[in-house]
Design an enzyme around this catalytic site. Structure first.
Site, PDB file in Angstrom:
ATOM      1  N   GLU A 139      54.346  38.516  37.370  1.00 57.40           N
ATOM      2  CA  GLU A 139      54.982  39.843  37.459  1.00 57.40           C
ATOM      3  C   GLU A 139      55.386  40.146  38.905  1.00 57.40           C
ATOM      4  OE1 GLU A 139      52.940  43.254  35.640  1.00 57.40           O
ATOM      5  OE2 GLU A 139      53.904  44.498  37.163  1.00 57.40           O
ATOM      6  N   CYS A 150      48.883  45.354  23.871  1.00 64.74           N
ATOM      7  CA  CYS A 150      49.645  46.536  24.260  1.00 64.74           C
ATOM      8  C   CYS A 150      51.043  46.424  23.640  1.00 64.74           C
ATOM      9  CB  CYS A 150      49.758  46.601  25.780  1.00 64.74           C
ATOM     10  SG  CYS A 150      50.618  45.148  26.431  1.00 64.74           S
ATOM     11  N   HIS A 190      56.222  39.216  31.554  1.00 64.62           N
ATOM     12  CA  HIS A 190      55.901  39.585  32.946  1.00 64.62           C
ATOM     13  C   HIS A 190      57.148  39.894  33.774  1.00 64.62           C
ATOM     14  CE1 HIS A 190      52.910  36.637  31.439  1.00 64.62           C
ATOM     15  NE2 HIS A 190      52.108  37.623  31.781  1.00 64.62           N
ATOM     16  N   HIS A 229      49.695  36.008  28.714  1.00 63.23           N
ATOM     17  CA  HIS A 229      48.623  35.136  29.202  1.00 63.23           C
ATOM     18  C   HIS A 229      47.487  35.031  28.195  1.00 63.23           C
ATOM     19  CE1 HIS A 229      49.940  35.478  33.661  1.00 63.23           C
ATOM     20  NE2 HIS A 229      50.430  34.413  33.076  1.00 63.23           N
ATOM     21  N   SER A 263      46.522  41.093  26.417  1.00 59.88           N
ATOM     22  CA  SER A 263      47.169  39.923  25.808  1.00 59.88           C
ATOM     23  C   SER A 263      46.248  39.210  24.812  1.00 59.88           C
ATOM     24  CB  SER A 263      47.631  38.966  26.911  1.00 59.88           C
ATOM     25  OG  SER A 263      46.659  38.833  27.911  1.00 59.88           O
ATOM     26  N   SER A 268      44.820  36.194  33.055  1.00 64.04           N
ATOM     27  CA  SER A 268      45.324  37.494  32.604  1.00 64.04           C
ATOM     28  C   SER A 268      44.825  38.563  33.573  1.00 64.04           C
ATOM     29  CB  SER A 268      44.828  37.771  31.177  1.00 64.04           C
ATOM     30  OG  SER A 268      44.850  39.155  30.922  1.00 64.04           O
ATOM     31  N   SER A 269      45.751  39.116  34.357  1.00 63.38           N
ATOM     32  CA  SER A 269      45.371  40.067  35.408  1.00 63.38           C
ATOM     33  C   SER A 269      44.616  41.258  34.825  1.00 63.38           C
ATOM     34  CB  SER A 269      46.640  40.542  36.127  1.00 63.38           C
ATOM     35  OG  SER A 269      46.351  41.613  36.976  1.00 63.38           O
ATOM     36  N   ASN A 270      45.135  41.832  33.729  1.00 60.08           N
ATOM     37  CA  ASN A 270      44.489  43.060  33.237  1.00 60.08           C
ATOM     38  C   ASN A 270      43.103  42.782  32.670  1.00 60.08           C
ATOM     39  OD1 ASN A 270      44.619  43.438  30.063  1.00 60.08           O
ATOM     40  ND2 ASN A 270      46.391  42.243  30.684  1.00 60.08           N
TER      41      ASN A 270
HETATM   42  S1  SF4 Z   1      50.160  45.504  30.204  1.00 61.33           S
HETATM   43 FE1  SF4 Z   1      52.146  44.724  30.882  1.00 61.33          FE
HETATM   44  S2  SF4 Z   1      53.162  44.165  28.972  1.00 61.33           S
HETATM   45 FE2  SF4 Z   1      51.502  45.566  28.426  1.00 61.33          FE
HETATM   46  S3  SF4 Z   1      52.446  47.622  28.384  1.00 61.33           S
HETATM   47 FE3  SF4 Z   1      51.539  47.279  30.404  1.00 61.33          FE
HETATM   48  S4  SF4 Z   1      53.295  46.534  31.612  1.00 61.33           S
HETATM   49 FE4  SF4 Z   1      53.826  46.264  29.485  1.00 61.33          FE
END
Ligand code: SF4
Length: 317
Positions: A131, A17, A79, A46, A273, A228-230
């Site tokens: 975060e 991102c 973060h 991460h 990430s 990595s949370s996402n």
């Molecule tokens: S995932 Fe985290 S680092 Fe990436 S754009 Fe969204 S807030 Fe920003």
């Protein structure tokens, strides 16, 4: 012997991102301008591959500022950090560059504003994630209460139910967060908050792309790190979307090929990430074992980028 057929549905958008790209660029620029070592507090993002790559270029990763020597340059991770961290850096006269994602900084400004307006802030997020630690650390102890689940939202006690606001971690699951926000709104009709949740554009787009392809796949593979949370959320999203199996894969080398047994269609995405090179490697590894057909499914085109801040220059000694 002919290889079995495998259709790969490739999610788009996926991977890096704008906040992650900016954070990596900050460390690389700091190294270029100042030469190594450049200290980085926490994993900049991460992902072990990103961290190892920067380490090879001269970045030194530390957990806390007391591991950073005097007159060194330190970068704070994407973060975000509690207010006490830059304050401590200034006290020690360290040079620092802040790689906090601008979308996380926006959440920080939001919680500060609610606090100034006399509201208790309920932060929806996961305990211990950097975060969340950073966002809670924008306000004095006790001013932010963490809410992780709908059950906690149903029970949380606040000093004044008329003066409550909420904020969210940027990398949560859209679906789960909606449930928690709905419970809070029911209990606190005066609840203030962002127009939508603080879940960022990159998290939203990656989840929507996985939702679009996972139902048609026998297996979903998400490239990303376990912390990595996402990335972890993308695995959950694939399961919730109806994919019978979904797994997190760090890279092609650590792939458990037994997962693909009997699979005719596999959905692939990568957390915010995870570099694209890891996706390419996984597809190549599939090509060695299967007769693959790759179909990219794009749900939205992304054109977000963030400018890097000026990097402080260390005095030549
Ligand atoms: S995932 Fe985290 S680092 Fe990436 S754009 Fe969204 S807030 Fe920003």
């Amino acid at each position: 012997m002919s290889r079995p057929k495998l259709t790969i549905l490739l999610a788009s958008p996926r991977g890096f991102c704008a906040g992650v790209e900016r954070a990596i660029e900050i460390v690389e620029q700091a190294l270029m301008q100042n030469g190594p070592p450049v200290y980085v507090r926490h994993e900049i993002v991460h992902n072990r591959h990103v961290v190892d790559d920067l380490r090879a270029k001269g970045a030194v990763f530390v957990e806390e500022l007391d591991e950073v020597p005097e007159d060194a340059l330190v970068v704070f991770s994407a973060h975000g950090v509690p207010k006490a961290v830059p304050a401590e850096a200034r006290r020690r006269r360290l040079l620092y560059a802040d790689a906090t994602c601008p979308l996380v900084s926006k959440v920080h400004r939001g919680v500060e504003q609610h606090h100034r307006n006399g509201r208790t802030v309920l932060l929806i997020g996961h305990a211990g994630h950097p975060e969340v630690v950073g966002t809670m650390g924008q306000l004095p102890r006790g001013a932010v209460i963490l809410v992780e689940t709908v059950e906690q939202a149903e029970r949380v006690a606040v000093p004044d139910p008329e003066r409550v606001a909420y904020a969210t971690q940027t990398t949560l699951s859209l679906r789960e967060t909606e449930g928690v926000v709905a419970a809070l709104k029911r209990r606190f009709p005066a609840l203030a908050g962002p127009r939508r949740e603080d879940i960022c554009y990159a998290t939203t787009n990656r989840q929507r792309a996985v939702e679009a392809i996972a139902p048609a796949a026998d297996l979903t593979l998400i490239i990303g790190a376990p912390n990595s949370s996402n990335s972890v959320r993308l695995v959950e999203v694939a399961r919730a979307a109806g994919c019978p199996r979904a797994a997190l894969v760090q890279c092609a080398a650590s792939m458990d090929w037994g997962l693909l047994e009997g699979a005719g269609t596999v959905a692939i995405s990568a957390g915010a990430s995870a570099p694209e090179s890891l996706v390419d490697e996984l597809i190549e590894a599939c090509r060695e074992r299967f007769a693959i057909e790759v179909r990219e499914v794009r749900v939205v085109k992304e054109d977000v980028s963030f400018r890097t801040p000026p990097i402080p220059l260390r005095q030549a000694s």
